[in-house]
Design a protein around this motif. Structure first.
Motif, PDB file in Angstrom:
ATOM      1  N   ASN A  39       0.543  -0.981   0.243  1.00 36.88           N
ATOM      2  CA  ASN A  39       0.096  -0.348   0.363  1.00 36.88           C
ATOM      3  C   ASN A  39       1.199   1.222  -0.213  1.00 36.88           C
ATOM      4  O   ASN A  39       0.830   2.852   0.149  1.00 36.88           O
ATOM      5  CB  ASN A  39      -0.910   0.178   1.016  1.00 36.88           C
ATOM      6  N   ASN A  48      -4.115   6.596  -3.442  1.00 36.55           N
ATOM      7  CA  ASN A  48      -4.487   7.763  -2.212  1.00 36.55           C
ATOM      8  C   ASN A  48      -3.118   7.570  -1.092  1.00 36.55           C
ATOM      9  O   ASN A  48      -2.773   7.247  -1.538  1.00 36.55           O
ATOM     10  CB  ASN A  48      -5.353   6.300  -1.626  1.00 36.55           C
ATOM     11  N   VAL A  55      -9.844   1.292  -1.554  1.00 36.12           N
ATOM     12  CA  VAL A  55      -9.944   2.081  -3.357  1.00 36.12           C
ATOM     13  C   VAL A  55     -10.223   1.851  -3.894  1.00 36.12           C
ATOM     14  O   VAL A  55     -10.102   0.558  -4.779  1.00 36.12           O
ATOM     15  CB  VAL A  55      -8.084   2.426  -3.797  1.00 36.12           C
ATOM     16  N   THR A  63     -10.585   7.771  -9.039  1.00 41.52           N
ATOM     17  CA  THR A  63     -10.221   7.408  -7.390  1.00 41.52           C
ATOM     18  C   THR A  63     -11.072   7.899  -6.717  1.00 41.52           C
ATOM     19  O   THR A  63     -10.766   8.978  -6.128  1.00 41.52           O
ATOM     20  CB  THR A  63      -8.955   6.884  -7.384  1.00 41.52           C
ATOM     21  N   SER A  65     -11.435   6.777  -2.093  1.00 45.62           N
ATOM     22  CA  SER A  65     -11.020   6.737  -0.590  1.00 45.62           C
ATOM     23  C   SER A  65     -11.791   6.284   0.634  1.00 45.62           C
ATOM     24  O   SER A  65     -12.743   6.575   0.214  1.00 45.62           O
ATOM     25  CB  SER A  65      -9.116   6.285  -0.252  1.00 45.62           C
ATOM     26  N   GLU A  66     -11.860   5.323   1.231  1.00 41.31           N
ATOM     27  CA  GLU A  66     -12.855   5.734   2.514  1.00 41.31           C
ATOM     28  C   GLU A  66     -13.722   3.971   2.588  1.00 41.31           C
ATOM     29  O   GLU A  66     -14.206   4.881   1.248  1.00 41.31           O
ATOM     30  CB  GLU A  66     -13.210   6.731   3.162  1.00 41.31           C
TER      31      GLU A  66
END
Length: 210
Positions: A39, A48, A55, A63, A65-66
């Motif tokens: 990562n 990210n 992702v 893209t 994230s979260e």
């Protein structure tokens, strides 16, 4: 086709796999082993900046994230995310709870027990983590005495966000294959209903790499 980057043994990643299985939507899954630092590669950090999984990558290269933001995005226009503004906000309420008051204790406890050696200094925090995890489960218990699901009367992505962590408590609390909580009978009851849903069963068949 969209691509999801994640680590299958992570609850935050697994809930996205569950969602895709329940929607019957295909995706490419790219396994990222955070224990090996995958990562933190330049390629992943370009997607990210925080270097965390999961992702989401769209066909056009965008893209996101979260995990709960991704759940919210992918569930748009489906029964798993209510159209009504109040019901949607109540769904989001429990998703915020999951990330702020639930995952930091229950998931971290699991991580410490599962992945860190017996002499690791972080194991000293396990009692405190369990106490905070119990507080989160008690709040869930109180809610589930009044309503059948976290979003209210209907099953939503709030349940998908929350229950994979609870299901992974085997070895953290005394439990068998399916977690049973003597002090949290409604959590156990709704967890049982969760895992028995046909669409969830499809998601439970997803191989997990530990």
């Amino acid at each position: 086709m969209i691509t999801l980057y994640g680590m299958s043994s992570s609850g935050n990643c697994y809930k996205l796999q569950l969602l895709m299985a329940q929607l019957g939507r295909a995706c490419e899954w790219e396994e990222i082993d955070v224990t090996r630092g995958e990562n933190l590669s330049p390629e992943f950090l370009a997607m990210n900046d925080r270097g965390k999984v999961p992702v989401l990558k769209l066909d056009d290269g965008r893209t996101m994230s979260e995990s709960n933001a991704i759940l919210n995005f992918l569930a748009q226009g489906t029964p798993l995310l209510p159209d009504d503004a109040w019901e949607r906000a109540k769904t989001l309420q429990w998703m915020f709870f999951e990330q702020y008051s639930h995952e930091p204790y229950i998931a971290v406890s699991r991580f410490v027990r599962k992945f860190l050696p017996a002499d690791h200094p972080r194991r000293a925090s396990l009692d405190a983590l369990k106490a905070s995890g119990d507080e989160a489960l008690a709040a869930m218990e109180r809610h589930l005495t009044r309503l059948p699901w976290f979003g209210g009367e209907r099953y939503t992505i709030a349940d998908i966000a929350t229950f994979p962590w609870v299901r992974n408590l085997v070895g953290f609390y005394d439990a068998g294959e399916l977690v049973v909580f003597a002090d949290f009978p409604n959590v156990a009851r709704v967890l049982q209903a969760f895992v028995q849903r046909p669409a969830v069963q499809r998601g439970l068949e997803i191989p997990k790499r530990d």
